[in-house]
Scaffold this active site. Structure first.
Site, PDB file in Angstrom:
ATOM      1  N   SER A 208      -0.040   3.084  10.352  1.00 33.19           N
ATOM      2  CA  SER A 208       0.847   4.099   9.770  1.00 33.19           C
ATOM      3  C   SER A 208       1.253   5.076  10.862  1.00 33.19           C
ATOM      4  CB  SER A 208       0.138   4.858   8.649  1.00 33.19           C
ATOM      5  OG  SER A 208       0.030   4.026   7.532  1.00 33.19           O
TER       6      SER A 208
ATOM      7  N   LYS B 221      -3.326  -4.658   8.965  1.00 30.45           N
ATOM      8  CA  LYS B 221      -1.886  -4.373   8.797  1.00 30.45           C
ATOM      9  C   LYS B 221      -1.328  -3.834  10.118  1.00 30.45           C
ATOM     10  CE  LYS B 221       1.363  -2.100   5.698  1.00 30.45           C
ATOM     11  NZ  LYS B 221       1.504  -1.449   4.396  1.00 30.45           N
TER      12      LYS B 221
ATOM     13  N   LYS C 129      -1.627   4.832  -4.447  1.00 31.02           N
ATOM     14  CA  LYS C 129      -2.656   5.196  -3.464  1.00 31.02           C
ATOM     15  C   LYS C 129      -4.013   5.400  -4.114  1.00 31.02           C
ATOM     16  CE  LYS C 129       0.465   7.611  -0.249  1.00 31.02           C
ATOM     17  NZ  LYS C 129       0.166   7.111   1.092  1.00 31.02           N
TER      18      LYS C 129
ATOM     19  N   ASN D 183       2.110   8.127  10.428  1.00 27.39           N
ATOM     20  CA  ASN D 183       2.036   9.517   9.991  1.00 27.39           C
ATOM     21  C   ASN D 183       0.668  10.171  10.112  1.00 27.39           C
ATOM     22  OD1 ASN D 183       4.787   9.401   9.237  1.00 27.39           O
ATOM     23  ND2 ASN D 183       4.177   8.232   7.421  1.00 27.39           N
ATOM     24  N   THR D 184      -0.299   9.458  10.695  1.00 31.34           N
ATOM     25  CA  THR D 184      -1.595  10.072  10.991  1.00 31.34           C
ATOM     26  C   THR D 184      -1.694  10.111  12.511  1.00 31.34           C
ATOM     27  OG1 THR D 184      -2.651   9.377   8.945  1.00 31.34           O
ATOM     28  CG2 THR D 184      -4.109   9.741  10.813  1.00 31.34           C
TER      29      THR D 184
ATOM     30  N   PHE E 216      -1.256   9.919   4.359  1.00 22.95           N
ATOM     31  CA  PHE E 216      -2.479   9.477   3.673  1.00 22.95           C
ATOM     32  C   PHE E 216      -2.990  10.505   2.655  1.00 22.95           C
ATOM     33  CE2 PHE E 216      -4.127   6.569   7.383  1.00 22.95           C
ATOM     34  CZ  PHE E 216      -3.091   5.687   7.131  1.00 22.95           C
TER      35      PHE E 216
ATOM     36  N   ALA F   2       0.838  -1.206   0.000  1.00 24.69           N
ATOM     37  CA  ALA F   2       0.000   0.000   0.000  1.00 24.69           C
ATOM     38  C   ALA F   2       0.870   1.251   0.000  1.00 24.69           C
ATOM     39  CB  ALA F   2      -0.890  -0.004   1.228  1.00 24.69           C
ATOM     40  N   GLY F   3       0.320   2.307  -0.586  1.00 22.89           N
ATOM     41  CA  GLY F   3       1.002   3.595  -0.566  1.00 22.89           C
ATOM     42  C   GLY F   3       1.723   3.900  -1.865  1.00 22.89           C
ATOM     43  N   PHE F   4       1.925   2.884  -2.706  1.00 24.50           N
ATOM     44  CA  PHE F   4       2.617   3.123  -3.978  1.00 24.50           C
ATOM     45  C   PHE F   4       1.625   3.660  -5.000  1.00 24.50           C
ATOM     46  CE2 PHE F   4       4.708   2.553  -7.928  1.00 24.50           C
ATOM     47  CZ  PHE F   4       6.071   2.604  -7.650  1.00 24.50           C
TER      48      PHE F   4
ATOM     49  N   ASN G 221       9.370   8.149   5.162  1.00 24.98           N
ATOM     50  CA  ASN G 221       8.244   8.949   4.662  1.00 24.98           C
ATOM     51  C   ASN G 221       7.301   9.373   5.765  1.00 24.98           C
ATOM     52  OD1 ASN G 221       5.224   7.859   4.343  1.00 24.98           O
ATOM     53  ND2 ASN G 221       6.584   6.079   4.414  1.00 24.98           N
ATOM     54  N   ARG G 222       6.710  10.543   5.519  1.00 25.55           N
ATOM     55  CA  ARG G 222       5.609  11.019   6.366  1.00 25.55           C
ATOM     56  C   ARG G 222       4.537  11.601   5.444  1.00 25.55           C
ATOM     57  NH1 ARG G 222       9.859  14.557   8.095  1.00 25.55           N
ATOM     58  NH2 ARG G 222       9.826  16.525   6.957  1.00 25.55           N
TER      59      ARG G 222
ATOM     60  N   ASN H 183       4.073  -2.576   8.621  1.00 22.62           N
ATOM     61  CA  ASN H 183       4.147  -1.213   8.103  1.00 22.62           C
ATOM     62  C   ASN H 183       5.554  -0.639   8.359  1.00 22.62           C
ATOM     63  OD1 ASN H 183       3.237   1.366   7.171  1.00 22.62           O
ATOM     64  ND2 ASN H 183       1.183   0.802   7.827  1.00 22.62           N
TER      65      ASN H 183
HETATM   66  C1  LIG Z   1       6.229   6.488   0.567  1.00 20.47           C
HETATM   67  C2  LIG Z   1       5.497   5.382   1.266  1.00 20.47           C
HETATM   68  C3  LIG Z   1       4.132   5.504   1.448  1.00 20.47           C
HETATM   69  C4  LIG Z   1       3.437   4.487   2.110  1.00 20.47           C
HETATM   70  N1  LIG Z   1       2.092   4.614   2.277  1.00 20.47           N
HETATM   71  C5  LIG Z   1       1.417   3.630   2.906  1.00 20.47           C
HETATM   72  C6  LIG Z   1       0.012   3.732   3.052  1.00 20.47           C
HETATM   73  O1  LIG Z   1      -0.626   4.675   2.603  1.00 20.47           O
HETATM   74  N2  LIG Z   1      -0.622   2.724   3.723  1.00 20.47           N
HETATM   75  C7  LIG Z   1       0.039   1.633   4.214  1.00 20.47           C
HETATM   76  O2  LIG Z   1      -0.585   0.743   4.789  1.00 20.47           O
HETATM   77  N3  LIG Z   1       1.376   1.510   4.064  1.00 20.47           N
HETATM   78  C8  LIG Z   1       2.070   2.469   3.423  1.00 20.47           C
HETATM   79  N4  LIG Z   1       3.418   2.350   3.268  1.00 20.47           N
HETATM   80  C9  LIG Z   1       4.114   1.177   3.828  1.00 20.47           C
HETATM   81  C10 LIG Z   1       4.383   0.108   2.779  1.00 20.47           C
HETATM   82  O3  LIG Z   1       3.181  -0.416   2.255  1.00 20.47           O
HETATM   83  C11 LIG Z   1       5.199  -1.055   3.385  1.00 20.47           C
HETATM   84  O4  LIG Z   1       4.421  -1.731   4.340  1.00 20.47           O
HETATM   85  C12 LIG Z   1       6.483  -0.577   4.052  1.00 20.47           C
HETATM   86  O5  LIG Z   1       7.103   0.407   3.279  1.00 20.47           O
HETATM   87  C13 LIG Z   1       7.465  -1.727   4.271  1.00 20.47           C
HETATM   88  O6  LIG Z   1       7.805  -2.356   3.068  1.00 20.47           O
HETATM   89  P1  LIG Z   1       9.166  -2.023   2.242  1.00 20.47           P
HETATM   90  O7  LIG Z   1      10.303  -2.133   3.216  1.00 20.47           O
HETATM   91  O8  LIG Z   1       9.186  -3.046   1.163  1.00 20.47           O
HETATM   92  O9  LIG Z   1       9.019  -0.649   1.742  1.00 20.47           O
HETATM   93  C14 LIG Z   1       4.137   3.351   2.598  1.00 20.47           C
HETATM   94  C15 LIG Z   1       5.514   3.230   2.381  1.00 20.47           C
HETATM   95  C16 LIG Z   1       6.192   4.233   1.714  1.00 20.47           C
HETATM   96  C17 LIG Z   1       7.684   4.080   1.498  1.00 20.47           C
END
Ligand SMILES: Cc1cc2nc3c(=O)[nH]c(=O)nc-3n(C[C@H](O)[C@H](O)[C@H](O)COP(=O)(O)O)c2cc1C
Length: 361
Positions: A202, A240, A86, A204-205, A135, A82-84, A131-132, A269
């Site tokens: 997350s 999650k 969105k 950041n909220t 959402f 998630a988050g890639f 990241n921060r 997360n």
């Molecule tokens: C820029 C960015 C934004 C993200 N946004 C979300 C999000 O909106 N919701 C969420 O559940 N996780 C979000 N994540 C977390 C990722 O889905 C993932 O769980 C986390 O980055 C760990 O995996 P990785 O080490 O492969 O990046 C975000 C991660 C990054 C780097």
């Protein structure tokens, strides 16, 4: 299918090109590069036959990777976290790159801009991101419409990428009213996603992670599950979790997951932990936000192993955190994950990441 030698040569060429291109891309702000690259990919995929060629190089239609998880048929176990994507804008392109599933979101009831920029940082020495984002998304209704258009465009196709909906609460909604936000997102996305992930993890909220506390979690999950069970075809419901929970807090999560009948967990997360980083710039390291990538890899595997052993495999576990290569994915599977997600690894390893993991699996 392309002949194997051509496919392998194309993949090796892409790997070399990406390691050059990455040096250039990394000179620019990460968030701008993110949208530039994805919009660029979308543009070239519109050229007739190019999308087909890309998917011939990067995707695989081998049955050996496919699996059924919580009643859904996945073409392969490598997903995008998630988050890639969105806002569910790049599903066609992500499918061409071979992802077995993509988790869109986090989606909140209304649109929100997220935190002020800059809000995404690279830590190349640690192969990490910080990241921060907060959402930032187009809101449940707009995303639901986009998804249902995408679904209609897929009708009649044989192989379909699975799409999960990751749902959260708005920044301005107090925790006491969070339940309503989750319900709005759940109802709005119900007809257009294959499974749901409830995001309470997350960093950041403000206050969101407090919803991982037993009472709050039980309230949200049992409410969503009761709505789910009123539907003719309930969706798999997952949670999650944060990697910063201690084992006793994880025990609470497991207890509630069983009680509510969750289908699985996504672990994990981003983390607030900054231990062991080799990045020298302390101002960067101590920016507020969640850390992802390699530094998270071991902790996320440890959590997967712990939950798998505690539950005897009764919960489907999707591992997220620091998956860059086949070896990372294999370790997570050996620890008990049924599938893995990549995110930061995609940025560092490039568009061939799924194919490369699968061919060395
Ligand atoms: C820029 C960015 C934004 C993200 N946004 C979300 C999000 O909106 N919701 C969420 O559940 N996780 C979000 N994540 C977390 C990722 O889905 C993932 O769980 C986390 O980055 C760990 O995996 P990785 O080490 O492969 O990046 C975000 C991660 C990054 C780097």
């Amino acid at each position: 299918m392309l002949p194997k030698t051509i496919q392998t040569n194309c993949l090796n060429f892409t790997l070399k090109m990406y390691s050059l291109l990455r040096r250039i891309l990394f000179l620019f702000p990460p968030e701008r590069v993110h949208y530039l690259s994805m919009n660029g990919l979308r543009l070239i995929c519109r050229i007739p036959l190019v999308k087909i060629l890309i998917s011939r190089i990067f995707a695989t239609d081998k049955n050996e990777y496919s699996r059924e998880v919580f009643g859904l048929q996945f073409s392969n176990p490598i997903g995008l976290g998630a988050g890639f994507d969105k806002n569910a804008k790049y599903l066609n392109e992500l499918e061409a790159l071979g992802f077995g599933f993509v988790e869109i979101g986090t989606v909140t009831p209304g649109p929100q801009p997220g935190n002020e920029r800059p809000r995404l940082f690279r830590l190349p020495a640690d192969r990490a991101l910080l990241n921060r984002m907060g959402f930032n998304n187009d809101g449940a209704l707009v995303i639901a419409k986009r998804l249902s258009d995408w679904k209609s465009s897929q009708a009649g196709r044989k192989s379909k990428m699975i799409v999960g909906g990751n749902i959260g609460k708005s920044k301005l909604t107090p925790n006491e009213e969070a339940l309503k936000d989750y319900e709005i997102c759940f109802e709005a996305l119900f007809d257009c996603v294959d499974y749901f992930v409830v995001n309470v993890s997350s960093p950041n909220t403000p206050g969101l992670r407090a919803l991982q506390e037993k009472g709050e979690l039980r309230k949200i999950l049992s409410h969503l599950q009761s709505l789910n069970h009123q539907k003719p075809r309930p969706r798999p419901l997952l949670l999650k979790i944060a990697p910063d929970l201690n084992f006793s807090q994880i025990d609470d999560v497991i207890e509630i997951a069983k009680e509510v009948g969750l289908d699985g967990l996504v672990a994990a997360n981003t983390t607030l932990n900054r231990e062991g980083l080799i990045t020298k710039d302390q101002e960067l390291v101590h920016q507020s936000g969640g850390l992802s990538g390699k530094p998270l890899c071991q902790r996320s595997t440890e959590i997967v192993r712990y939950i798998h052993e505690k539950t005897g495999g009764s919960l489907s576990l999707i591992a997220s955190g620091g998956v860059f290569e086949a070896e990372d994915a294999r370790k997570k599977m050996e620890a008990g994950a049924i599938m893995v997600q990549v995110w930061t690894g995609f940025i560092y390893e490039g568009p061939a990441i799924v194919r490369n993991i699968l061919r060395r699996f």
